[in-house]
Every structure is written in C-alpha cells, then in structure tokens.
Design a protein around this motif. Sequence first.
Motif, short mmCIF file in Angstrom:
data_model
loop_
_atom_site.label_atom_id
_atom_site.label_comp_id
_atom_site.label_asym_id
_atom_site.label_seq_id
_atom_site.Cartn_x
_atom_site.Cartn_y
_atom_site.Cartn_z
N UNK A 35 0.83 -1.21 0.00
CA UNK A 35 0.00 0.00 0.00
C UNK A 35 0.86 1.26 0.00
N UNK A 36 1.97 1.24 0.71
CA UNK A 36 2.87 2.40 0.77
C UNK A 36 3.42 2.72 -0.61
N UNK A 37 3.80 1.71 -1.35
CA UNK A 37 4.31 1.91 -2.71
C UNK A 37 3.22 2.51 -3.59
N UNK A 38 2.03 1.95 -3.53
CA UNK A 38 0.93 2.43 -4.37
C UNK A 38 0.55 3.87 -4.02
N UNK A 39 0.56 4.22 -2.75
CA UNK A 39 0.25 5.59 -2.32
C UNK A 39 1.31 6.56 -2.82
N UNK A 40 2.58 6.18 -2.72
CA UNK A 40 3.66 7.05 -3.18
C UNK A 40 3.58 7.26 -4.70
N UNK A 41 3.32 6.19 -5.43
CA UNK A 41 3.19 6.31 -6.89
C UNK A 41 1.97 7.15 -7.26
N UNK A 42 0.88 6.98 -6.55
CA UNK A 42 -0.32 7.76 -6.81
C UNK A 42 -0.08 9.24 -6.55
N UNK A 43 0.57 9.56 -5.45
CA UNK A 43 0.89 10.96 -5.12
C UNK A 43 1.73 11.58 -6.24
N UNK A 44 2.76 10.86 -6.65
CA UNK A 44 3.65 11.37 -7.69
C UNK A 44 2.91 11.51 -9.03
N UNK A 45 2.10 10.52 -9.36
CA UNK A 45 1.35 10.57 -10.62
C UNK A 45 0.37 11.74 -10.63
N UNK A 46 -0.30 11.97 -9.54
CA UNK A 46 -1.24 13.10 -9.46
C UNK A 46 -0.51 14.43 -9.60
N UNK A 47 0.63 14.53 -8.96
CA UNK A 47 1.43 15.75 -9.06
C UNK A 47 1.82 16.02 -10.51
N UNK A 48 2.30 15.00 -11.19
CA UNK A 48 2.71 15.17 -12.58
C UNK A 48 1.50 15.38 -13.50
N UNK A 49 0.36 14.86 -13.15
CA UNK A 49 -0.86 15.12 -13.93
C UNK A 49 -1.22 16.61 -13.83
N UNK A 50 -1.01 17.20 -12.68
CA UNK A 50 -1.25 18.64 -12.51
C UNK A 50 -0.27 19.43 -13.38
N UNK A 51 1.01 19.05 -13.36
CA UNK A 51 2.00 19.74 -14.19
C UNK A 51 1.63 19.64 -15.66
N UNK A 52 1.21 18.42 -16.08
CA UNK A 52 0.85 18.24 -17.48
C UNK A 52 -0.36 19.09 -17.85
N UNK A 53 -1.34 19.09 -16.99
CA UNK A 53 -2.54 19.89 -17.23
C UNK A 53 -2.20 21.38 -17.34
N UNK A 54 -1.35 21.85 -16.46
CA UNK A 54 -0.95 23.26 -16.49
C UNK A 54 -0.16 23.58 -17.76
N UNK A 55 0.66 22.64 -18.21
CA UNK A 55 1.45 22.86 -19.43
C UNK A 55 0.56 22.97 -20.67
N UNK A 56 -0.60 22.33 -20.62
CA UNK A 56 -1.51 22.33 -21.75
C UNK A 56 -2.40 23.57 -21.80
N UNK A 57 -2.44 24.35 -20.73
CA UNK A 57 -3.29 25.53 -20.67
C UNK A 57 -2.81 26.60 -21.65
N UNK A 58 -3.75 27.19 -22.37
CA UNK A 58 -3.41 28.25 -23.32
C UNK A 58 -2.80 29.47 -22.64
N UNK A 59 -3.23 29.73 -21.43
CA UNK A 59 -2.73 30.92 -20.73
C UNK A 59 -1.40 30.68 -19.99
N UNK A 60 -0.83 29.50 -20.15
CA UNK A 60 0.44 29.19 -19.51
C UNK A 60 1.51 30.14 -20.06
N UNK A 61 2.24 30.83 -19.18
CA UNK A 61 3.20 31.84 -19.64
C UNK A 61 4.51 31.29 -20.20
N UNK A 62 4.77 30.01 -20.04
CA UNK A 62 6.03 29.43 -20.51
C UNK A 62 6.03 29.29 -22.03
#
Length: 121
Positions: free
Chosen positions: A45-72
């Motif tokens: 369970x600890x492994x799955x929770x750590x992977x889930x936390x990391x995956x969710x974090x990177x999903x947020x980064x990916x979502x933000x990168x796809x935003x038209x208003x992203x300044x980068x």
Amino acid sequence: MSQAAQAYSRTSQVTGNAREIEAQALLTAAKKLRDVQTNWNGPDAKMHKALLFNRRLWAIFMSAAEEDKNPHTIETRQNIANISVFVMHQTVEMQLNPDPKKLKPLIDINCQIAAGLAGRA
C-alpha cells in the motif's frame, strides 16, 4: 482546467510563490518514493500511495502545461509534457513489474526539477 489543477492554483495564490510550492511538492513526492525504495517490502500500500501521489502531481503539471494561458514557451511546455509522459510510463511499469530500482529515475527527476525551481540547479 481540472479540479486538481484549480485547487493547486488557488493554493499557490494563497500560500506563496508557485515555484516554491512546486519544488516542495516534488521533494515530498521524492521522499515518499525514496522511503519505499529504502524500506522495500515488495509491492504494498505504501508503494501504491507514493506512486499515486507522484502521478497526481505530474498530472497537474501536465494539465498546467496544456493551458493556453500558460506563460512558458512552447518548448518549455513540451518538455514538461514529455517528462510527464515519461513519469506516467515509469509509474505503470513500476506497478506492473515492481522493482525498487525503477523508482530511481522518478526520484532523480523530482529532485532535479525541484532544485531548478529553487534556483539550485
């Protein structure tokens, strides 16, 4: 924008500099993954929770990168998306064929990007 990205956006506006928040989130994810790697007990369970936390974090980064208003720049946004895809792939690989060595790239990416965000790279 996803609900997670909206929540992240609201939190970053209230609690401080977005770069600092992103760096801390990446370091938190790296610590969770490193704890799993160091105290390897097989897939649990600890492994799955750590992977889930990391995956969710990177999903947020990916979502933000796809935003038209992203300044980068497009190049930076593509790099974030490419890293996100790698993280997702590595996570699936870890879940299908658990091996503590497979956590190293995820830990390294998080630490290196956190250092860059904090101006230490």
